[in-house]
Design a protein around this motif. Structure first.
Motif, PDB file in Angstrom:
ATOM      1  N   THR A  71       0.865  -1.161  -0.004  1.00 50.38           N
ATOM      2  CA  THR A  71      -0.096   0.097   0.009  1.00 50.38           C
ATOM      3  C   THR A  71       0.886   1.172   0.045  1.00 50.38           C
ATOM      4  N   ASN A  73       1.462   5.655  -1.061  1.00 51.34           N
ATOM      5  CA  ASN A  73       0.707   6.823  -1.511  1.00 51.34           C
ATOM      6  C   ASN A  73       1.198   7.546  -2.858  1.00 51.34           C
ATOM      7  N   THR A  74       0.279   7.930  -3.704  1.00 53.40           N
ATOM      8  CA  THR A  74       0.749   8.351  -4.993  1.00 53.40           C
ATOM      9  C   THR A  74       0.437   9.897  -5.152  1.00 53.40           C
ATOM     10  N   THR A 395      -3.063  -1.979 -14.213  1.00 53.38           N
ATOM     11  CA  THR A 395      -3.826  -2.768 -13.099  1.00 53.38           C
ATOM     12  C   THR A 395      -3.608  -4.206 -13.314  1.00 53.38           C
ATOM     13  N   THR A 399      -8.155  -7.110 -10.225  1.00 56.69           N
ATOM     14  CA  THR A 399      -8.079  -6.374  -8.953  1.00 56.69           C
ATOM     15  C   THR A 399      -7.813  -4.833  -9.403  1.00 56.69           C
ATOM     16  N   PRO A 400      -8.825  -3.860  -9.510  1.00 56.44           N
ATOM     17  CA  PRO A 400      -8.588  -2.602  -9.921  1.00 56.44           C
ATOM     18  C   PRO A 400      -7.908  -1.887  -9.063  1.00 56.44           C
ATOM     19  N   GLN A 401      -7.644  -2.160  -7.620  1.00 53.55           N
ATOM     20  CA  GLN A 401      -7.013  -1.307  -6.859  1.00 53.55           C
ATOM     21  C   GLN A 401      -5.678  -1.475  -6.999  1.00 53.55           C
ATOM     22  N   GLN A 402      -5.134  -2.681  -7.485  1.00 56.46           N
ATOM     23  CA  GLN A 402      -3.676  -3.095  -7.625  1.00 56.46           C
ATOM     24  C   GLN A 402      -3.009  -2.865  -9.179  1.00 56.46           C
TER      25      GLN A 402
END
Length: 430
Positions: A71, A73-74, A395, A399-402
């Motif tokens: 995880t 920050n971007t 992506t 898994t759209p959040q990875q």
């Protein structure tokens, strides 16, 4: 193997005897060759079945390894075309006015009324010389003035009546004496003509008569002078003498005033060079005075930077750990001979500022560039003195959040606190 043997087993019979006779040998040879390796399919089959069995038994139950997911920050890279950089130029705090105070005349210091660190106001007495010699000279001049003043009054009043009367009596007495002497001279001349007296007696009488005539002329001149009164030139000369004495008295007063050292402006005593009883010469430093009030900073600037500044504008100045504002008062017209810089003078106000402190003038300069601002924590070391940053890629399926990540090489252009300005393979929008 089956697929490879099928063409031979299903071959059609020869169409004629001639053809059979001609092709008998090749057919027999072929059958003999295959008969020689008939055991190969039987050997390969068990090996193939065994390999499949071993693979199933070894890897069928092995767990599937999943990629590690972090995880983070971007932020989105945004290109900038310029940035501000803060330059620092050192200088020194000085008092706007600083004086080394001393007496104009030599003498013995008898009193010092201040000490180092004392605050004084303009006109306040600070020290004094011995005044005894000046007091004696003043008394002498006062006595001379009284004498000269009395003589002037006498000249202005003119001669007394009694003096005129005495002069008239003297003239009358001489006139009578002269008349008698003239009679005697005439008689002596007759007797000399008769031969009764000698030539010498006649000459003696003539001399006495002539002497009385001179005395009478002198007495008459004095009487005329008394009757005419004092001449203007005499009065003017006496007035000039009085003026000279008065000037000497004023000089004594000036010397007395210069024997007391006073503060020329409000300030604080920074140094005390002598003590009571010391004989000082004219101009010798006795006390040093630093003006109270706003201090002045003098900073050397490159000529091109000085051209961008405007007198009357306020700029930030760092004094120790504090940042205060200062007003630019002037840019001196001559370059410093040693540093070849322009001296800028700035006024600072503050009760806790000390003369001699080092100050730093803070100026912001805009520099053109082509780069990106990134947090310093986004950089990782790379080869050849460069740095790298990680950017998000595609992506991960389902898994759209990875996302996958990729490295971009960058070069550090400028650092500012916890952020850095970089350029390289990074693109806007990464």
């Amino acid at each position: 193997m089956v697929a490879h043997l099928q063409p031979i087993l299903n071959a059609p019979p020869p169409p004629s005897a001639e053809a059979d006779t001609q092709g008998a040998v090749p057919a027999v040879r072929s059958r003999r060759r295959w008969r020689r390796f008939w055991w190969l399919p039987l050997a390969i089959a068990p090996l193939t079945l065994g390999g499949v069995y071993l693979w199933q038994t070894r890897f069928a139950d092995a767990p599937v390894v999943q990629a590690a997911v972090l995880t983070v920050n971007t932020l989105t890279a945004k290109r900038v075309s310029q940035y501000d950089i803060q330059r620092q130029y050192s200088g020194e705090l000085v008092a706007q006015r600083r004086s080394d105070l001393g007496f104009e005349r030599p003498g013995t210091v008898v009193s010092l009324w201040v000490d180092e660190g004392d605050r004084v106001v303009a006109g306040q007495p600070l020290a004094q010389l011995d005044l005894q010699s000046l007091d004696v000279q003043r008394q002498q001049l006062l006595a001379q003035r009284q004498e000269a003043q009395a003589q002037l009054q006498e000249l202005q009043a003119g001669p007394r009546v009694q003096n005129i009367a005495a002069a008239e009596a003297a003239v009358g007495d001489l006139q009578q004496q002269l008349a008698l002497a003239q009679l005697q001279r005439d008689r002596r001349a007759d007797l000399y003509d008769q031969g009764a007296i000698s030539r010498e007696e006649l000459d003696q009488q003539r001399f006495n008569t002539s002497a009385l005539e001179n005395r009478l002329a002198q007495a008459q001149s004095q009487l005329d002078e008394l009757r005419a009164g004092s001449r203007p030139e005499q009065i003017d000369a006496q007035l000039a003498r009085l003026a000279q004495i008065d000037a000497s008295l004023r000089q004594i007063a000036v010397d007395r005033s210069k024997s007391i050292l006073t503060a020329p402006f409000d300030g604080r005593i920074s140094a005390r060079a002598v003590d009571e009883g010391v004989v000082v010469s004219g101009g010798q430093t006795v006390l040093s005075l630093v003006e109270a009030g706003p201090l002045e900073a003098r900073v050397g600037l490159p000529p091109d930077i000085a051209d961008t500044l405007t007198p009357g504008t306020t700029y930030p100045v760092q004094v120790g750990n504090r940042t205060v504002t200062a007003t630019l008062t002037a840019l001196l017209p001559e370059l410093d001979s040693a540093s070849r810089t322009v001296t800028a003078t700035l006024t600072l106000s503050g009760a806790d500022l000390t003369v001699g402190e080092t100050i730093r003038l803070l100026l912001n300069e805009t520099q053109p560039t082509d780069g990106f601002w990134l947090p310093a924590t986004a950089l990782v070391p790379d080869d050849r003195g460069l740095w790298s940053v990680y950017v998000l890629g595609d992506t991960v399926p389902n898994t759209p959040q990875q996302f996958t990540v990729a490295r971009r090489q960058v070069e550090v252009l400028h650092t500012e606190g916890d952020r850095v300005l970089v350029r390289g393979t990074l693109q806007p929008g990464d």
